[in-house]
Design an enzyme around this catalytic site. Structure first.
Site, PDB file in Angstrom:
ATOM      1  CG  ASP A 239      -1.771   1.229   1.322  1.00 67.47           C
ATOM      2  OD1 ASP A 239      -2.347   1.605   0.284  1.00 67.47           O
ATOM      3  OD2 ASP A 239      -1.856   1.824   2.411  1.00 67.47           O
ATOM      4  CG  ASP A 243      -0.407   6.054  -2.299  1.00 67.87           C
ATOM      5  OD1 ASP A 243      -1.005   5.160  -2.930  1.00 67.87           O
ATOM      6  OD2 ASP A 243      -1.001   6.944  -1.653  1.00 67.87           O
TER       7      ASP A 243
HETATM    8  C1  IPM Z   1      -5.699   1.383  -1.420  1.00 70.35           C
HETATM    9  C2  IPM Z   1      -6.288   2.102  -0.220  1.00 70.35           C
HETATM   10  C3  IPM Z   1      -6.960   1.117   0.710  1.00 70.35           C
HETATM   11  C4  IPM Z   1      -5.890   0.164   1.211  1.00 70.35           C
HETATM   12  C5  IPM Z   1      -7.710   1.760   1.892  1.00 70.35           C
HETATM   13  C6  IPM Z   1      -8.702   2.794   1.447  1.00 70.35           C
HETATM   14  C7  IPM Z   1      -8.408   0.719   2.727  1.00 70.35           C
HETATM   15  O1  IPM Z   1      -5.336   2.876   0.426  1.00 70.35           O
HETATM   16  O2  IPM Z   1      -6.455   0.721  -2.155  1.00 70.35           O
HETATM   17  O3  IPM Z   1      -4.502   1.522  -1.650  1.00 70.35           O
HETATM   18  O4  IPM Z   1      -5.166   0.487   2.162  1.00 70.35           O
HETATM   19  O5  IPM Z   1      -5.776  -0.923   0.639  1.00 70.35           O
HETATM   20 MN    MN Z   2      -3.454   3.018  -0.650  1.00 66.83          MN
END
Ligand code: IPM
Ligand code: MN
Ligand code: NAD
Length: 354
Positions: A239, A243
Protein backbone atom coordinates in the site's frame (compact mmCIF):
# COMPACT_ATOMS: atom_id res chain seq x y z
CA UNK A 1 -23.80 -12.92 -24.69
CA UNK A 2 -22.25 -9.51 -23.99
CA UNK A 3 -19.43 -9.25 -21.46
CA UNK A 4 -20.84 -8.26 -18.08
CA UNK A 5 -19.11 -5.43 -16.24
CA UNK A 6 -20.17 -4.32 -12.78
CA UNK A 7 -19.46 -0.66 -12.14
CA UNK A 8 -18.99 0.70 -8.60
CA UNK A 9 -18.95 4.48 -9.06
CA UNK A 10 -17.33 5.51 -5.79
CA UNK A 11 -17.35 8.73 -3.77
CA UNK A 12 -16.11 12.33 -4.20
CA UNK A 13 -14.02 12.25 -7.43
CA UNK A 14 -15.04 8.60 -7.94
CA UNK A 15 -18.05 9.25 -10.22
CA UNK A 16 -16.15 12.04 -12.06
CA UNK A 17 -13.37 9.74 -13.21
CA UNK A 18 -15.63 6.72 -13.67
CA UNK A 19 -17.63 8.79 -16.20
CA UNK A 20 -14.39 9.43 -18.08
CA UNK A 21 -13.42 5.76 -18.00
CA UNK A 22 -16.82 4.65 -19.34
CA UNK A 23 -16.76 7.25 -22.11
CA UNK A 24 -13.38 5.94 -23.22
CA UNK A 25 -14.63 2.33 -23.02
CA UNK A 26 -17.57 3.27 -25.26
CA UNK A 27 -15.30 5.07 -27.74
CA UNK A 28 -12.70 2.33 -28.07
CA UNK A 29 -15.27 -0.45 -28.49
CA UNK A 30 -17.62 1.47 -30.82
CA UNK A 31 -16.46 -0.03 -34.09
CA UNK A 32 -15.22 -3.29 -32.64
CA UNK A 33 -16.87 -6.66 -32.04
CA UNK A 34 -16.53 -6.21 -28.26
CA UNK A 35 -19.96 -6.14 -26.70
CA UNK A 36 -20.58 -5.33 -23.09
CA UNK A 37 -23.31 -4.67 -20.63
CA UNK A 38 -22.88 -2.47 -17.59
CA UNK A 39 -24.62 -2.74 -14.23
CA UNK A 40 -24.08 -0.05 -11.60
CA UNK A 41 -24.20 -1.30 -8.01
CA UNK A 42 -24.16 0.65 -4.72
CA UNK A 43 -20.84 0.62 -2.86
CA UNK A 44 -18.83 2.66 -0.35
CA UNK A 45 -20.18 5.94 1.00
CA UNK A 46 -22.86 6.03 -1.68
CA UNK A 47 -24.17 2.67 -0.41
CA UNK A 48 -24.07 3.86 3.23
CA UNK A 49 -26.28 6.78 2.18
CA UNK A 50 -28.65 4.56 0.20
CA UNK A 51 -28.90 1.38 2.26
CA UNK A 52 -26.87 2.00 5.44
CA UNK A 53 -24.09 -0.46 4.56
CA UNK A 54 -20.89 0.04 2.48
CA UNK A 55 -21.05 -3.38 0.82
CA UNK A 56 -24.61 -4.68 0.42
CA UNK A 57 -24.92 -8.41 -0.28
CA UNK A 58 -26.71 -7.58 -3.56
CA UNK A 59 -23.52 -5.84 -4.72
CA UNK A 60 -21.37 -8.85 -3.82
CA UNK A 61 -23.75 -11.09 -5.78
CA UNK A 62 -23.75 -8.72 -8.74
CA UNK A 63 -19.92 -8.69 -8.80
CA UNK A 64 -19.73 -12.49 -8.55
CA UNK A 65 -22.08 -12.80 -11.52
CA UNK A 66 -20.04 -10.49 -13.70
CA UNK A 67 -16.94 -10.96 -15.86
CA UNK A 68 -15.09 -7.96 -14.42
CA UNK A 69 -15.59 -5.20 -11.86
CA UNK A 70 -14.63 -1.57 -12.41
CA UNK A 71 -14.32 0.41 -9.20
CA UNK A 72 -13.59 4.04 -8.57
CA UNK A 73 -12.27 5.36 -5.26
CA UNK A 74 -14.43 5.38 -2.14
CA UNK A 75 -14.42 7.04 1.29
CA UNK A 76 -14.03 10.57 2.58
CA UNK A 77 -14.81 12.87 5.53
CA UNK A 78 -18.57 12.52 5.16
CA UNK A 79 -18.40 8.92 6.43
CA UNK A 80 -15.27 8.98 8.63
CA UNK A 81 -17.33 8.73 11.84
CA UNK A 82 -19.68 6.00 10.58
CA UNK A 83 -19.57 2.75 12.61
CA UNK A 84 -18.83 0.96 9.34
CA UNK A 85 -16.72 3.12 7.05
CA UNK A 86 -16.56 2.83 3.23
CA UNK A 87 -12.99 1.53 3.58
CA UNK A 88 -14.36 -1.53 5.41
CA UNK A 89 -16.51 -2.22 2.37
CA UNK A 90 -13.39 -2.07 0.19
CA UNK A 91 -11.56 -4.62 2.32
CA UNK A 92 -14.70 -6.76 2.43
CA UNK A 93 -15.17 -6.84 -1.35
CA UNK A 94 -11.52 -7.83 -1.88
CA UNK A 95 -12.05 -10.67 0.62
CA UNK A 96 -15.47 -11.69 -0.75
CA UNK A 97 -14.11 -12.04 -4.28
CA UNK A 98 -10.87 -13.61 -2.97
CA UNK A 99 -8.74 -11.04 -4.80
CA UNK A 100 -5.45 -11.91 -3.12
CA UNK A 101 -3.07 -10.36 -5.65
CA UNK A 102 -3.04 -6.66 -6.46
CA UNK A 103 -0.97 -5.59 -9.46
CA UNK A 104 0.09 -1.93 -9.44
CA UNK A 105 2.22 -0.83 -12.40
CA UNK A 106 4.70 2.05 -12.47
CA UNK A 107 5.51 3.02 -16.02
CA UNK A 108 7.33 6.14 -17.09
CA UNK A 109 7.29 6.32 -20.87
CA UNK A 110 9.45 8.81 -22.79
CA UNK A 111 6.40 11.11 -23.01
CA UNK A 112 5.90 10.92 -19.22
CA UNK A 113 9.55 11.54 -18.29
CA UNK A 114 9.25 15.30 -18.07
CA UNK A 115 6.39 15.02 -15.57
CA UNK A 116 8.47 13.05 -13.09
CA UNK A 117 9.60 14.98 -10.00
CA UNK A 118 12.91 13.08 -10.18
CA UNK A 119 15.77 15.03 -11.73
CA UNK A 120 17.64 11.96 -12.93
CA UNK A 121 15.17 9.76 -14.72
CA UNK A 122 15.20 7.16 -17.46
CA UNK A 123 12.21 5.11 -18.69
CA UNK A 124 10.82 2.99 -15.86
CA UNK A 125 8.59 -0.08 -16.05
CA UNK A 126 7.97 -2.18 -12.97
CA UNK A 127 4.99 -3.67 -11.20
CA UNK A 128 4.24 -4.06 -7.54
CA UNK A 129 2.49 -7.33 -6.69
CA UNK A 130 0.85 -6.54 -3.39
CA UNK A 131 -0.71 -9.28 -1.26
CA UNK A 132 -4.25 -7.99 -0.73
CA UNK A 133 -6.40 -10.17 1.51
CA UNK A 134 -4.25 -10.93 4.54
CA UNK A 135 -1.51 -9.50 6.78
CA UNK A 136 -2.10 -6.76 9.30
CA UNK A 137 -5.18 -5.51 7.42
CA UNK A 138 -7.10 -8.67 8.29
CA UNK A 139 -5.21 -10.23 11.25
CA UNK A 140 -7.07 -11.10 14.44
CA UNK A 141 -7.09 -10.25 17.26
CA UNK A 142 -7.33 -6.51 16.89
CA UNK A 143 -8.55 -4.21 19.59
CA UNK A 144 -8.59 -0.60 20.70
CA UNK A 145 -8.90 -0.08 24.43
CA UNK A 146 -8.55 2.91 26.77
CA UNK A 147 -4.85 2.32 27.42
CA UNK A 148 -3.66 0.20 24.56
CA UNK A 149 -4.51 -0.97 21.07
CA UNK A 150 -3.21 -3.76 18.88
CA UNK A 151 -3.36 -5.30 15.42
CA UNK A 152 -2.08 -8.69 14.38
CA UNK A 153 0.22 -9.41 11.44
CA UNK A 154 -0.29 -13.02 10.35
CA UNK A 155 0.42 -14.92 7.14
CA UNK A 156 -0.18 -18.56 6.31
CA UNK A 157 2.06 -20.53 3.98
CA UNK A 158 -0.71 -20.87 1.43
CA UNK A 159 -1.42 -17.12 1.41
CA UNK A 160 2.22 -16.41 0.63
CA UNK A 161 2.58 -19.16 -1.96
CA UNK A 162 -0.40 -18.22 -4.10
CA UNK A 163 0.60 -14.57 -4.51
CA UNK A 164 4.27 -15.50 -4.98
CA UNK A 165 3.27 -17.79 -7.86
CA UNK A 166 1.56 -14.84 -9.55
CA UNK A 167 4.68 -12.67 -9.09
CA UNK A 168 7.00 -15.30 -10.60
CA UNK A 169 4.68 -15.91 -13.54
CA UNK A 170 4.46 -12.18 -14.22
CA UNK A 171 8.27 -11.92 -14.13
CA UNK A 172 8.50 -14.72 -16.70
CA UNK A 173 6.46 -12.59 -19.10
CA UNK A 174 8.54 -9.48 -18.33
CA UNK A 175 12.20 -8.96 -17.36
CA UNK A 176 12.66 -12.16 -15.31
CA UNK A 177 13.34 -10.53 -11.95
CA UNK A 178 11.45 -10.63 -8.66
CA UNK A 179 12.42 -8.47 -5.68
CA UNK A 180 10.87 -9.54 -2.40
CA UNK A 181 10.42 -6.49 -0.19
CA UNK A 182 10.12 -7.26 3.51
CA UNK A 183 11.40 -6.46 7.00
CA UNK A 184 13.00 -9.81 7.71
CA UNK A 185 15.65 -8.23 9.92
CA UNK A 186 12.82 -7.73 12.44
CA UNK A 187 9.50 -9.42 11.65
CA UNK A 188 8.67 -13.13 11.96
CA UNK A 189 6.17 -12.89 9.09
CA UNK A 190 8.90 -11.43 6.87
CA UNK A 191 11.31 -14.25 7.72
CA UNK A 192 8.57 -16.68 6.76
CA UNK A 193 8.03 -14.88 3.41
CA UNK A 194 11.78 -15.12 2.65
CA UNK A 195 11.90 -18.83 3.36
CA UNK A 196 8.88 -19.59 1.19
CA UNK A 197 9.88 -17.32 -1.67
CA UNK A 198 13.44 -18.74 -1.61
CA UNK A 199 12.05 -22.26 -1.79
CA UNK A 200 9.62 -21.44 -4.63
CA UNK A 201 12.35 -19.65 -6.58
CA UNK A 202 13.88 -23.07 -7.36
CA UNK A 203 10.89 -23.79 -9.59
CA UNK A 204 11.61 -20.66 -11.66
CA UNK A 205 15.30 -20.94 -12.67
CA UNK A 206 14.75 -18.35 -15.41
CA UNK A 207 13.80 -15.71 -12.83
CA UNK A 208 16.41 -13.85 -10.78
CA UNK A 209 15.32 -13.25 -7.18
CA UNK A 210 16.62 -10.61 -4.87
CA UNK A 211 15.62 -9.40 -1.45
CA UNK A 212 15.34 -5.91 -0.10
CA UNK A 213 14.29 -4.46 3.24
CA UNK A 214 11.30 -2.17 2.93
CA UNK A 215 13.10 0.94 4.19
CA UNK A 216 15.85 0.50 1.59
CA UNK A 217 13.22 -0.26 -1.08
CA UNK A 218 11.55 3.08 -0.35
CA UNK A 219 14.90 4.74 -1.00
CA UNK A 220 15.68 2.76 -4.18
CA UNK A 221 12.31 3.61 -5.76
CA UNK A 222 13.56 7.21 -5.72
CA UNK A 223 17.28 6.69 -6.38
CA UNK A 224 17.14 4.05 -9.11
CA UNK A 225 13.61 2.87 -9.98
CA UNK A 226 14.75 1.35 -13.28
CA UNK A 227 16.39 -1.53 -11.36
CA UNK A 228 13.02 -3.11 -10.55
CA UNK A 229 10.90 -5.50 -12.59
CA UNK A 230 8.43 -7.23 -10.23
CA UNK A 231 8.30 -6.13 -6.59
CA UNK A 232 6.55 -8.71 -4.45
CA UNK A 233 5.42 -7.60 -1.03
CA UNK A 234 2.88 -7.98 1.76
CA UNK A 235 -0.29 -5.93 2.10
CA UNK A 236 0.71 -2.85 4.13
CA UNK A 237 4.18 -2.40 2.57
CA UNK A 238 2.55 -2.66 -0.87
CA UNK A 239 0.00 0.00 0.00
CA UNK A 240 2.69 2.45 1.05
CA UNK A 241 5.26 1.73 -1.65
CA UNK A 242 2.70 1.90 -4.46
CA UNK A 243 1.72 5.49 -3.61
CA UNK A 244 5.42 6.38 -3.51
CA UNK A 245 6.04 4.62 -6.82
CA UNK A 246 3.04 6.37 -8.37
CA UNK A 247 4.38 9.79 -7.53
CA UNK A 248 7.57 9.30 -9.52
CA UNK A 249 5.39 9.22 -12.67
CA UNK A 250 4.32 12.76 -11.82
CA UNK A 251 0.99 12.06 -10.11
CA UNK A 252 -0.87 9.49 -8.07
CA UNK A 253 -3.74 10.20 -10.47
CA UNK A 254 -2.26 8.19 -13.34
CA UNK A 255 -1.97 4.69 -11.87
CA UNK A 256 -4.46 1.84 -12.39
CA UNK A 257 -4.53 -1.56 -10.71
CA UNK A 258 -5.85 -5.06 -11.15
CA UNK A 259 -6.86 -7.29 -8.26
CA UNK A 260 -7.26 -10.97 -8.94
CA UNK A 261 -7.40 -14.38 -7.33
CA UNK A 262 -8.17 -17.92 -8.47
CA UNK A 263 -11.68 -17.12 -9.68
CA UNK A 264 -12.67 -15.63 -12.99
CA UNK A 265 -13.69 -12.17 -11.82
CA UNK A 266 -10.99 -9.54 -11.43
CA UNK A 267 -11.42 -6.00 -10.18
CA UNK A 268 -9.85 -2.88 -11.69
CA UNK A 269 -9.43 0.38 -9.81
CA UNK A 270 -7.16 3.41 -9.55
CA UNK A 271 -4.71 3.08 -6.66
CA UNK A 272 -5.54 6.50 -5.24
CA UNK A 273 -8.40 7.57 -3.02
CA UNK A 274 -11.48 9.75 -3.50
CA UNK A 275 -9.49 13.02 -3.34
CA UNK A 276 -12.10 15.03 -1.38
CA UNK A 277 -9.85 18.11 -1.64
CA UNK A 278 -10.50 18.45 -5.39
CA UNK A 279 -13.94 16.80 -5.73
CA UNK A 280 -16.59 18.78 -7.60
CA UNK A 281 -14.03 21.04 -9.30
CA UNK A 282 -13.90 19.01 -12.49
CA UNK A 283 -10.11 18.74 -12.35
CA UNK A 284 -9.49 15.13 -11.26
CA UNK A 285 -6.98 13.31 -13.41
CA UNK A 286 -8.95 10.67 -15.34
CA UNK A 287 -5.87 8.69 -16.49
CA UNK A 288 -5.94 6.31 -13.50
CA UNK A 289 -9.48 5.23 -14.39
CA UNK A 290 -8.90 5.24 -18.16
CA UNK A 291 -5.79 3.10 -17.63
CA UNK A 292 -7.86 0.77 -15.39
CA UNK A 293 -10.28 0.28 -18.30
CA UNK A 294 -7.33 -0.60 -20.55
CA UNK A 295 -6.00 -3.06 -17.96
CA UNK A 296 -9.44 -4.68 -17.78
CA UNK A 297 -9.76 -5.04 -21.55
CA UNK A 298 -6.35 -6.70 -21.77
CA UNK A 299 -6.50 -8.97 -18.74
CA UNK A 300 -10.16 -9.94 -18.29
CA UNK A 301 -11.20 -9.89 -21.94
CA UNK A 302 -7.99 -10.68 -23.85
CA UNK A 303 -8.32 -7.44 -25.87
CA UNK A 304 -4.75 -6.18 -25.82
CA UNK A 305 -5.50 -4.48 -29.14
CA UNK A 306 -8.08 -2.20 -27.51
CA UNK A 307 -5.88 -1.65 -24.45
CA UNK A 308 -3.03 -0.48 -26.70
CA UNK A 309 -5.34 1.94 -28.50
CA UNK A 310 -6.24 3.48 -25.15
CA UNK A 311 -2.62 3.62 -23.95
CA UNK A 312 -1.50 5.24 -27.20
CA UNK A 313 -4.32 7.78 -26.98
CA UNK A 314 -3.36 8.65 -23.38
CA UNK A 315 0.30 8.99 -24.35
CA UNK A 316 -0.65 11.33 -27.19
CA UNK A 317 -2.65 13.53 -24.79
CA UNK A 318 0.35 13.56 -22.43
CA UNK A 319 2.76 14.44 -25.25
CA UNK A 320 0.44 17.29 -26.33
CA UNK A 321 0.38 18.48 -22.67
CA UNK A 322 -3.38 18.10 -22.46
CA UNK A 323 -3.29 17.22 -18.77
CA UNK A 324 -4.99 18.12 -15.49
CA UNK A 325 -3.46 20.42 -12.79
CA UNK A 326 -1.89 17.58 -10.78
CA UNK A 327 0.42 17.12 -13.78
CA UNK A 328 0.95 20.85 -14.15
CA UNK A 329 -1.65 21.41 -16.87
CA UNK A 330 -4.79 23.52 -16.83
CA UNK A 331 -7.22 21.20 -18.55
CA UNK A 332 -10.38 19.86 -16.94
CA UNK A 333 -11.20 16.17 -16.54
CA UNK A 334 -13.70 16.29 -19.41
CA UNK A 335 -11.33 18.11 -21.76
CA UNK A 336 -8.59 15.55 -21.15
CA UNK A 337 -11.11 12.74 -21.66
CA UNK A 338 -12.31 14.33 -24.91
CA UNK A 339 -8.71 14.55 -26.13
CA UNK A 340 -8.16 10.85 -25.38
CA UNK A 341 -11.38 9.96 -27.23
CA UNK A 342 -10.41 12.11 -30.23
CA UNK A 343 -7.03 10.36 -30.35
CA UNK A 344 -8.76 6.97 -30.26
CA UNK A 345 -11.14 7.99 -33.05
CA UNK A 346 -8.38 9.46 -35.21
CA UNK A 347 -6.37 6.24 -35.04
CA UNK A 348 -9.55 4.23 -35.71
CA UNK A 349 -10.28 6.24 -38.86
CA UNK A 350 -6.65 5.90 -40.00
CA UNK A 351 -6.87 2.11 -39.56
CA UNK A 352 -10.11 1.90 -41.57
CA UNK A 353 -8.56 3.88 -44.42
CA UNK A 354 -5.69 1.42 -44.80
C1 IPM B 1 -5.70 1.38 -1.42
C2 IPM B 1 -6.29 2.10 -0.22
C3 IPM B 1 -6.96 1.12 0.71
C4 IPM B 1 -5.89 0.16 1.21
C5 IPM B 1 -7.71 1.76 1.89
C6 IPM B 1 -8.70 2.79 1.45
C7 IPM B 1 -8.41 0.72 2.73
O1 IPM B 1 -5.34 2.88 0.43
O2 IPM B 1 -6.46 0.72 -2.15
O3 IPM B 1 -4.50 1.52 -1.65
O4 IPM B 1 -5.17 0.49 2.16
O5 IPM B 1 -5.78 -0.92 0.64
MN1 MN C 1 -3.45 3.02 -0.65
P1 NAD D 1 -6.16 10.38 -2.01
O1 NAD D 1 -5.46 9.37 -2.80
O2 NAD D 1 -7.63 10.50 -2.18
O3 NAD D 1 -5.53 11.83 -2.25
C1 NAD D 1 -4.16 12.13 -2.00
C2 NAD D 1 -3.77 13.35 -2.83
O4 NAD D 1 -3.69 12.95 -4.22
C3 NAD D 1 -4.80 14.47 -2.76
O5 NAD D 1 -4.15 15.70 -2.78
C4 NAD D 1 -5.61 14.30 -4.05
O6 NAD D 1 -6.18 15.48 -4.54
C5 NAD D 1 -4.56 13.72 -5.01
N1 NAD D 1 -5.20 12.86 -6.03
C6 NAD D 1 -5.61 11.58 -5.87
N2 NAD D 1 -6.18 11.12 -6.99
C7 NAD D 1 -6.12 12.14 -7.89
C8 NAD D 1 -6.53 12.29 -9.23
N3 NAD D 1 -7.13 11.29 -9.93
N4 NAD D 1 -6.33 13.46 -9.84
C9 NAD D 1 -5.71 14.46 -9.20
N5 NAD D 1 -5.27 14.39 -7.93
C10 NAD D 1 -5.49 13.24 -7.28
O7 NAD D 1 -5.82 10.06 -0.47
P2 NAD D 1 -6.45 10.63 0.90
O8 NAD D 1 -6.77 12.08 0.74
O9 NAD D 1 -5.52 10.22 1.93
O10 NAD D 1 -7.80 9.82 1.10
C11 NAD D 1 -9.10 10.32 0.75
C12 NAD D 1 -10.12 9.21 0.97
O11 NAD D 1 -9.93 8.16 0.02
C13 NAD D 1 -10.01 8.54 2.35
O12 NAD D 1 -11.31 8.31 2.81
C14 NAD D 1 -9.29 7.24 2.05
O13 NAD D 1 -9.57 6.23 3.00
C15 NAD D 1 -9.86 6.89 0.70
N6 NAD D 1 -9.05 5.99 -0.12
C16 NAD D 1 -9.73 5.13 -0.92
C17 NAD D 1 -9.03 4.32 -1.79
C18 NAD D 1 -9.79 3.38 -2.69
O14 NAD D 1 -10.98 3.50 -2.84
N7 NAD D 1 -9.14 2.42 -3.30
C19 NAD D 1 -7.63 4.42 -1.86
C20 NAD D 1 -6.96 5.32 -1.04
C21 NAD D 1 -7.68 6.13 -0.18
Amino acid sequence: MPNRITVLDGDYIGPEIMKAGLQVLAAVTKDSDFEYQITHAPFGGQAIDEVGEPLPQTTVDECKNSDAVLLSAIGGPKWDQCPKRPEQGLLAIRKALNLFANIRPTKISKAMMEYSPLKKISPVDFVIVRELTSGIYFGEPREKNADDAFDTMRYTKNEIKRVTKIAFEMAQGRNHKVTLVDKSNVLATSKFWREIVGEMAKQYPDVEVDYCYVDAAAMKIISNPAQFDVILTENLFGDILSDEAAQITGSLGTIPSMSKGDGQVALYEPIHGSAPDIAGKGIANPFSMINSVAMMLENSFGRKDLAIRIEDAVNQAVAAKVVTPDLGGNYQTQAVTNAVIQNIERVGVACQKQ
